[in-house]
Design a protein around this motif. Sequence first.
Motif, PDB file in Angstrom:
ATOM      1  N   VAL A  24       5.859  10.479  -5.068  1.00 35.35           N
ATOM      2  CA  VAL A  24       6.894  10.322  -3.963  1.00 35.35           C
ATOM      3  C   VAL A  24       8.419  10.092  -4.608  1.00 35.35           C
ATOM      4  CG1 VAL A  24       7.726   9.524  -1.766  1.00 35.35           C
ATOM      5  CG2 VAL A  24       5.289   9.989  -2.159  1.00 35.35           C
ATOM      6  N   GLY A  25       9.216  10.987  -4.159  1.00 34.68           N
ATOM      7  CA  GLY A  25      10.380  10.925  -4.957  1.00 34.68           C
ATOM      8  C   GLY A  25      11.361   9.733  -4.677  1.00 34.68           C
ATOM      9  N   GLY A  26      11.102   8.918  -3.489  1.00 35.71           N
ATOM     10  CA  GLY A  26      11.938   7.896  -3.306  1.00 35.71           C
ATOM     11  C   GLY A  26      11.254   6.464  -3.682  1.00 35.71           C
ATOM     12  N   ILE A  27      10.091   6.603  -4.455  1.00 36.78           N
ATOM     13  CA  ILE A  27       9.422   5.583  -4.911  1.00 36.78           C
ATOM     14  C   ILE A  27       9.051   5.878  -6.262  1.00 36.78           C
ATOM     15  CG2 ILE A  27       7.024   4.379  -4.733  1.00 36.78           C
ATOM     16  CD1 ILE A  27       7.046   5.019  -1.483  1.00 36.78           C
ATOM     17  N   HIS A  28       8.380   6.717  -6.650  1.00 38.84           N
ATOM     18  CA  HIS A  28       7.965   7.003  -7.928  1.00 38.84           C
ATOM     19  C   HIS A  28       8.960   6.626  -9.116  1.00 38.84           C
ATOM     20  CE1 HIS A  28       5.050   8.443 -11.004  1.00 38.84           C
ATOM     21  NE2 HIS A  28       5.880   9.321 -11.605  1.00 38.84           N
ATOM     22  N   ARG A  55       0.845  -1.020  -0.008  1.00 38.36           N
ATOM     23  CA  ARG A  55       0.039   0.133  -0.009  1.00 38.36           C
ATOM     24  C   ARG A  55       0.926   1.168   0.037  1.00 38.36           C
ATOM     25  NH1 ARG A  55      -3.438  -2.690   4.272  1.00 38.36           N
ATOM     26  NH2 ARG A  55      -5.046  -3.570   2.924  1.00 38.36           N
ATOM     27  N   GLN A  56       1.724   1.385   0.816  1.00 36.71           N
ATOM     28  CA  GLN A  56       2.972   2.270   0.674  1.00 36.71           C
ATOM     29  C   GLN A  56       3.582   2.773  -0.500  1.00 36.71           C
ATOM     30  OE1 GLN A  56       5.253   1.436   4.123  1.00 36.71           O
ATOM     31  NE2 GLN A  56       4.363   2.820   5.531  1.00 36.71           N
ATOM     32  N   ILE A  57       3.793   1.576  -1.104  1.00 37.78           N
ATOM     33  CA  ILE A  57       4.459   1.774  -2.322  1.00 37.78           C
ATOM     34  C   ILE A  57       3.400   2.205  -3.666  1.00 37.78           C
ATOM     35  CG2 ILE A  57       5.492   0.189  -4.391  1.00 37.78           C
ATOM     36  CD1 ILE A  57       6.885  -1.422  -1.991  1.00 37.78           C
ATOM     37  N   ARG A  58       2.344   1.613  -3.510  1.00 38.29           N
ATOM     38  CA  ARG A  58       1.175   1.980  -4.304  1.00 38.29           C
ATOM     39  C   ARG A  58       0.915   3.499  -4.071  1.00 38.29           C
ATOM     40  NH1 ARG A  58      -3.949  -1.551  -5.507  1.00 38.29           N
ATOM     41  NH2 ARG A  58      -4.231  -0.645  -7.543  1.00 38.29           N
ATOM     42  N   LEU A  59       0.717   3.849  -2.875  1.00 33.69           N
ATOM     43  CA  LEU A  59       0.530   5.437  -2.589  1.00 33.69           C
ATOM     44  C   LEU A  59       1.639   6.551  -3.090  1.00 33.69           C
ATOM     45  CD1 LEU A  59      -1.602   7.253  -1.447  1.00 33.69           C
ATOM     46  CD2 LEU A  59      -0.547   6.829   0.915  1.00 33.69           C
ATOM     47  N   GLY A  60       2.739   5.869  -2.669  1.00 34.65           N
ATOM     48  CA  GLY A  60       4.100   6.681  -3.208  1.00 34.65           C
ATOM     49  C   GLY A  60       4.034   6.953  -4.712  1.00 34.65           C
TER      50      GLY A  60
END
Length: 109
Positions: free
Chosen positions: A91-95, A81-86
């Motif tokens: 979000v710079g650290g994920i997208h 969920r955090q990865i999907r939301l990022g």
Amino acid sequence: MDAYKLQLKIFLMERIATWILMNDASFVVCARDPFAARSRIYKLPVALICDALKIAYVTQGREQYKDVFQLVSHVRRGWTRQIRLGDALHVGGIHPYLRRLKSYWDRKA
């Protein structure tokens, strides 16, 4: 039904399906990479962690790998969920990393 009969039943069902696919030309069989699901790319990081932990446990035999695998398996939904939301919020650290992973499936073979 005892465990042996149940296992045998599943084994036979899988073999019958395989036999049908092999002998009926109207079916097209294609092996797929379980990690190559572009539409669910956000699940890939946790899947790779779990796969690496399973390999480490089998090759090294250290219980710590099994324990960490079980821990990661239990928190995977939250991480996913955090990865999907990022990704959705850019979000710079994920997208950027998910964009890069998606680019592997955009390339022509």
